[in-house]
Design a protein around this motif. Structure first.
Motif, PDB file in Angstrom:
ATOM      1  N   LYS A 139       3.918   1.565  -1.269  1.00 19.83           N
ATOM      2  CA  LYS A 139       4.510   1.733  -2.609  1.00 19.83           C
ATOM      3  C   LYS A 139       3.475   2.289  -3.589  1.00 19.83           C
ATOM      4  N   ALA A 140       2.240   1.818  -3.503  1.00 15.22           N
ATOM      5  CA  ALA A 140       1.189   2.313  -4.390  1.00 15.22           C
ATOM      6  C   ALA A 140       0.922   3.792  -4.130  1.00 15.22           C
ATOM      7  N   SER A 141       0.924   4.173  -2.850  1.00 11.85           N
ATOM      8  CA  SER A 141       0.705   5.576  -2.488  1.00 11.85           C
ATOM      9  C   SER A 141       1.827   6.452  -3.003  1.00 11.85           C
ATOM     10  N   ARG A 142       3.060   5.973  -2.874  1.00  8.81           N
ATOM     11  CA  ARG A 142       4.227   6.738  -3.354  1.00  8.81           C
ATOM     12  C   ARG A 142       4.217   6.886  -4.871  1.00  8.81           C
ATOM     13  N   ALA A 143       3.653   5.891  -5.546  1.00 11.86           N
ATOM     14  CA  ALA A 143       3.603   5.924  -7.008  1.00 11.86           C
ATOM     15  C   ALA A 143       2.439   6.781  -7.524  1.00 11.86           C
ATOM     16  N   GLY A 144       1.658   7.347  -6.606  1.00 17.15           N
ATOM     17  CA  GLY A 144       0.537   8.182  -7.015  1.00 17.15           C
ATOM     18  C   GLY A 144      -0.698   7.401  -7.406  1.00 17.15           C
ATOM     19  N   GLN A 145      -0.726   6.113  -7.049  1.00 22.00           N
ATOM     20  CA  GLN A 145      -1.884   5.273  -7.349  1.00 22.00           C
ATOM     21  C   GLN A 145      -2.324   4.545  -6.073  1.00 22.00           C
ATOM     22  N   PRO A 146      -2.799   5.320  -5.077  1.00 21.96           N
ATOM     23  CA  PRO A 146      -3.151   4.702  -3.790  1.00 21.96           C
ATOM     24  C   PRO A 146      -4.294   3.704  -3.929  1.00 21.96           C
ATOM     25  N   ASN A 147      -4.175   2.609  -3.167  1.00 23.63           N
ATOM     26  CA  ASN A 147      -5.232   1.594  -3.157  1.00 23.63           C
ATOM     27  C   ASN A 147      -6.448   2.141  -2.418  1.00 23.63           C
ATOM     28  N   SER A 148      -7.635   1.882  -2.937  1.00 26.57           N
ATOM     29  CA  SER A 148      -8.854   2.399  -2.313  1.00 26.57           C
ATOM     30  C   SER A 148      -9.072   1.785  -0.931  1.00 26.57           C
TER      31      SER A 148
ATOM     32  N   THR B 236       1.261   5.545   4.619  1.00 27.28           N
ATOM     33  CA  THR B 236       1.643   6.751   3.893  1.00 27.28           C
ATOM     34  C   THR B 236       3.093   7.107   4.199  1.00 27.28           C
TER      35      THR B 236
ATOM     36  N   ASP C 225       0.825  -1.209   0.000  1.00 31.64           N
ATOM     37  CA  ASP C 225       0.000   0.000   0.000  1.00 31.64           C
ATOM     38  C   ASP C 225       0.856   1.254   0.000  1.00 31.64           C
TER      39      ASP C 225
END
Length: 200
Positions: free
Chosen positions: A27-36, A43, A25
């Motif tokens: 890594k996804a947030s850092r990539a600008g594609q946060p998991n819902s 974060t 989660d």
């Protein structure tokens, strides 16, 4: 917590699994594609938040250790088997996810947030079972050591909530809480080791 090696291994496995979920989660947030449905607090955070969290946790450990010496209850320490250190580090992940992650009322105003932090900190302190023993059947243990240990656990929990929701952590990341909790638990292990209460 049970000192059975299998149970400790299971607990560490749970912590590793949860940590891996957080890492994904994050890594996804850092990539600008946060998991819902991302885990709470997955974060980014700056280095000062980690430093503040750990220093506060170690300060509270110093207060606890000094308090035990001042009250003359340092010799009432419980023994800890050496490999339990893995479980107490894992607790820094698991307990933080439960309490600082899910057991908090957020986004309903500051007063509600603070009240929930206090209430859940009281629960956090009490469930650590310093006020009772089941070694020889159930019995209450309202001793000076029990009150001190429970009070410090309450203060620790409040501190971990402050680490997550304080101004030094604008993204409300849970990672500094995890590190501060693990540092506190490792500190307890070191104190027990120095005082001769770690069993090898």
């Amino acid at each position: 917590m049970n000192e059975n090696p299998f149970m400790i291994l299971l607990y560490v496995g749970v912590a590793a699994y949860v940590g891996n979920m957080y890492w994904g989660d994050y890594k996804a947030s850092r990539a600008g594609q946060p998991n819902s449905g991302a885990m709470p607090g997955a974060t980014s955070v700056s280095l000062p938040a980690y430093i503040i969290g750990v220093l506060g946790a170690l300060l509270l450990l110093g207060v606890e250790t000094g308090g035990e010496i001042a009250l003359g209850v340092a010799d009432e320490q419980s023994e800890m088997v050496w490999f339990f250190v893995f479980a107490i580090v894992a607790a820094g992940v698991v307990e933080e996810v439960i309490f600082r992650g899910f057991l908090v009322v957020d986004k309903r105003g500051r007063a509600v947030l603070v009240a929930s932090c206090v209430a859940f900190s009281l629960i956090f302190a009490i469930i650590h079972a310093h006020f009772w023993s089941t070694e020889d059947g159930f019995e209450w243990t309202f001793t000076s050591k029990a009150f001190l240990s429970t009070g410090i656990l309450f203060a620790n929990s409040l501190w971990f909530y402050a680490v997550r929701f304080g101004p030094w952590n604008p993204n409300r990341s849970i990672f500094p809480c995890m590190l501060a909790h693990a540092a506190s638990n490792l500190g307890v292990f070191v104190v027990k080791l120095v005082q001769g209460y770690v069993v090898f």
